[in-house]
Design a protein around this motif. Structure first.
Motif, PDB file in Angstrom:
ATOM      1  N   ILE A   1      -5.518   8.806  -0.562  1.00 13.13           N
ATOM      2  CA  ILE A   1      -4.747   8.352   0.824  1.00 13.13           C
ATOM      3  C   ILE A   1      -3.406   9.408   1.114  1.00 13.13           C
ATOM      4  O   ILE A   1      -2.319   8.882   0.600  1.00 13.13           O
ATOM      5  CB  ILE A   1      -4.374   6.917   0.781  1.00 13.13           C
ATOM      6  N   PRO A   2      -3.545  10.457   1.508  1.00 13.35           N
ATOM      7  CA  PRO A   2      -2.463  11.348   1.862  1.00 13.35           C
ATOM      8  C   PRO A   2      -1.545  10.539   2.688  1.00 13.35           C
ATOM      9  O   PRO A   2      -1.883   9.955   3.611  1.00 13.35           O
ATOM     10  CB  PRO A   2      -2.986  12.613   2.463  1.00 13.35           C
ATOM     11  N   ASP A   3      -0.316  10.965   2.914  1.00  7.57           N
ATOM     12  CA  ASP A   3       0.684  10.436   3.640  1.00  7.57           C
ATOM     13  C   ASP A   3       0.930  11.257   4.789  1.00  7.57           C
ATOM     14  O   ASP A   3       1.826  12.314   5.134  1.00  7.57           O
ATOM     15  CB  ASP A   3       2.191  10.435   3.001  1.00  7.57           C
ATOM     16  N   VAL A   4       0.080  10.996   5.780  1.00  9.96           N
ATOM     17  CA  VAL A   4      -0.252  12.017   6.841  1.00  9.96           C
ATOM     18  C   VAL A   4       0.938  11.771   7.864  1.00  9.96           C
ATOM     19  O   VAL A   4       1.215  12.876   8.489  1.00  9.96           O
ATOM     20  CB  VAL A   4      -1.628  11.194   7.773  1.00  9.96           C
ATOM     21  N   LEU A   5       1.443  10.852   7.930  1.00 12.33           N
ATOM     22  CA  LEU A   5       2.845  10.641   8.829  1.00 12.33           C
ATOM     23  C   LEU A   5       4.138  10.881   8.231  1.00 12.33           C
ATOM     24  O   LEU A   5       5.076  11.226   8.850  1.00 12.33           O
ATOM     25  CB  LEU A   5       2.903   9.268   9.526  1.00 12.33           C
ATOM     26  N   GLY A   6       4.124  10.919   6.918  1.00  8.47           N
ATOM     27  CA  GLY A   6       5.544  11.236   6.298  1.00  8.47           C
ATOM     28  C   GLY A   6       5.242  12.550   5.350  1.00  8.47           C
ATOM     29  O   GLY A   6       5.166  13.688   5.840  1.00  8.47           O
ATOM     30  N   ARG A   7       5.316  12.597   4.086  1.00 10.42           N
ATOM     31  CA  ARG A   7       5.613  13.630   3.240  1.00 10.42           C
ATOM     32  C   ARG A   7       4.354  14.942   3.395  1.00 10.42           C
ATOM     33  O   ARG A   7       4.608  15.985   3.052  1.00 10.42           O
ATOM     34  CB  ARG A   7       5.390  13.430   1.741  1.00 10.42           C
ATOM     35  N   ASP A   8       3.260  14.524   3.732  1.00  6.92           N
ATOM     36  CA  ASP A   8       2.030  15.461   3.799  1.00  6.92           C
ATOM     37  C   ASP A   8       1.818  15.780   5.205  1.00  6.92           C
ATOM     38  O   ASP A   8       0.821  16.531   5.629  1.00  6.92           O
ATOM     39  CB  ASP A   8       0.670  14.791   3.153  1.00  6.92           C
TER      40      ASP A   8
END
Length: 465
Positions: free
Chosen positions: A183-190
């Protein structure tokens, strides 16, 4: 043997609960955590909000260790993120005076056996202590002894591949830099890896739902951001959920919002797609697969998020006598209770040390790893598992067998059985500890197993170890 500690592998929610229960029983314990802090795997999805509130996420024995400290209990009705679960619960728990001295960080258990004998030897086997091969944070390897072993190492670091056949799709390894597992952090670090790009999300579980909802939110900020969703199956009732009928409101809302994205055209859905190959195409990637209508290609896309679930790492216990469900790789007696081929009722029958044990006396697999490849595990399940297992290790079989597990239902129940009463015979009667009508009827007849069609027969054929 009794002077040796019980080894607990993993300092996540279930591993720490096991340690807290061992301390409550006055048993020596040693916890091995390969990460740098408690809840290291949870920290990987720190941005994700759980759909179970705090009331389900704090173990009773763990609370007893926390309450004498300066710890303040979170609002029982609030829904924590992974970061909040770690910061407000797991780290303070690991720092309690009882647990802090017994947890070793950066310690990876790579193998478990019996001291002085291999897997083949039967005579006096239980008289030989367990021997763990441990690699510490400096790379040194040592041997440690234990009277019993509780494996709560989880499955997070062993993701399933994109390939629908259970092995990596052709070209998957070559394109691994463009594939996120989990689950990548689409709205944050990624964010930089997804904004203004087209992403294919593969999978039909709650992890996929979270990623797709984040991609849709990112698309509001940048209109060139697109999301494509591919699922191997065509029945999406499990991920869409039961809506208002789900006893965990946040879980029901997650599925409802995802359905709205698809029906509103904000996410392109390709259902019934089995990925077989990943290929580069003019700086992007295309995904080749099979459907009931024949071959199909998705793309080109810029990135892939594989939310295809996880599988247990079985190498750890290769020198132990373990008995696994042939296809789920769960504890064998637990397999029929959680098999998604048979039912998915949002709850599982109460189960404890007997279902979680193996022919290797004193070795238990708990937590999400006990489910093998089966989905829908909740922390509350793991807490009751370890309470029962620890009671058995302590010799209190009455407490160990008194397993009580009531989980919030999803409002969705699917089985392989077909009957006039519908799926699982319909919803469970009010005020019963059952996941469906058939389950309630089976329990009323004195059975401990779920009564969902063919799964009831399978349960009866799987004696406790």
């Amino acid at each position: 043997m009794r002077e040796l500690p019980v080894a607990v592998i993993g300092a996540g929610p279930v591993g720490l609960a096991a340690a807290a229960n061992l301390i409550a029983h006055g048993l020596a314990v040693k916890v091995y955590e390969c990460g740098a802090q408690a809840g290291a795997n949870v920290s990987d999805w720190r941005h994700v909000r759980l759909f179970s509130p705090w009331e389900f996420n704090i173990d009773r024995a763990a609370r007893a260790l926390l309450e004498p400290t300066s710890w303040r209990a979170p609002d029982a009705a609030a829904y924590p993120t992974g970061a909040e679960l770690v910061g407000a619960y797991l780290v303070p728990l690991a720092q309690t005076p009882a647990l802090a001295p017994v947890i070793e960080y950066g310690a990876r258990v790579t193998a478990i056996g019996r001291r002085g004998i291999d897997k083949v030897v039967s005579r006096d086997r239980e008289q030989h202590p367990f021997q763990l091969s441990v690699t510490d944070k400096n790379g040194r390897i040592r041997r440690e002894l234990a009277r019993a072993v509780i494996d709560a190492s989880g499955t997070w670091t062993s993701p399933n591949p994109l390939g629908a056949g259970g092995i990596a799709a052709e070209g998957e390894q070559a394109q691994v830099q463009r594939i996120d597992y989990g689950i990548p952090d689409v709205l944050g670090r990624d964010r930089a890896g997804f904004v203004g790009r087209t992403t294919l999300v593969v999978g039909a579980g709650h992890s996929a739902a979270n990623v797709l909802l984040d991609l849709a939110e990112l698309a509001k900020q940048d209109a060139t951001t697109r999301a494509v969703w591919a699922t191997r199956g065509t029945n999406l009732s499990r991920v869409y959920g039961g809506g208002a009928n789900d006893q965990l409101a946040a879980r029901g809302d997650l599925g409802r919002r995802l359905r709205q994205l698809v029906e509103g055209g904000r996410v392109e859905l390709v259902a019934g797609f089995a990925c077989v190959a990943v290929r580069e195409a003019a700086g992007q990637i295309v995904i080749e697969g099979e459907t009931s209508a024949g071959s199909r290609t998705i793309g080109p896309v810029d990135r892939i998020v594989a939310c295809t679930g996880q599988r247990p790492d079985l190498s750890l216990a290769r020198e132990l006598r373990v008995e696994l469900d042939p296809w789920l790789e769960s504890a064998r007696a637990l397999g029929p209770l959680v098999d998604p081929n048979l039912h998915s009722c949002g709850s599982v029958p109460p189960h404890g040390h007997r279902e979680l044990s193996h022919p290797e006396s004193g070795f238990y697999t708990v937590g999400v790893k006990s489910y093998g490849r089966a989905p829908t595990f909740l922390m509350a399940t793991g807490y009751e598992q370890v309470r029962s297992v620890v009671a058995a290790i302590a010799g209190d079989l009455a407490a160990a067998d008194d397993v009580r597990l009531v989980l919030p239902e999803t409002g969705v129940c699917t089985t392989a059985a077909v009957g006039s009463g519908g799926c699982c015979g319909g919803p469970a009667p009010a005020a019963t500890e059952a996941c469906c009508a058939d389950d309630a009827a089976a329990k009323a007849q004195g059975q401990s197993s779920c009564g969902c069609g063919s799964s009831a027969k399978a349960n009866e054929a799987a004696p406790a170890q």
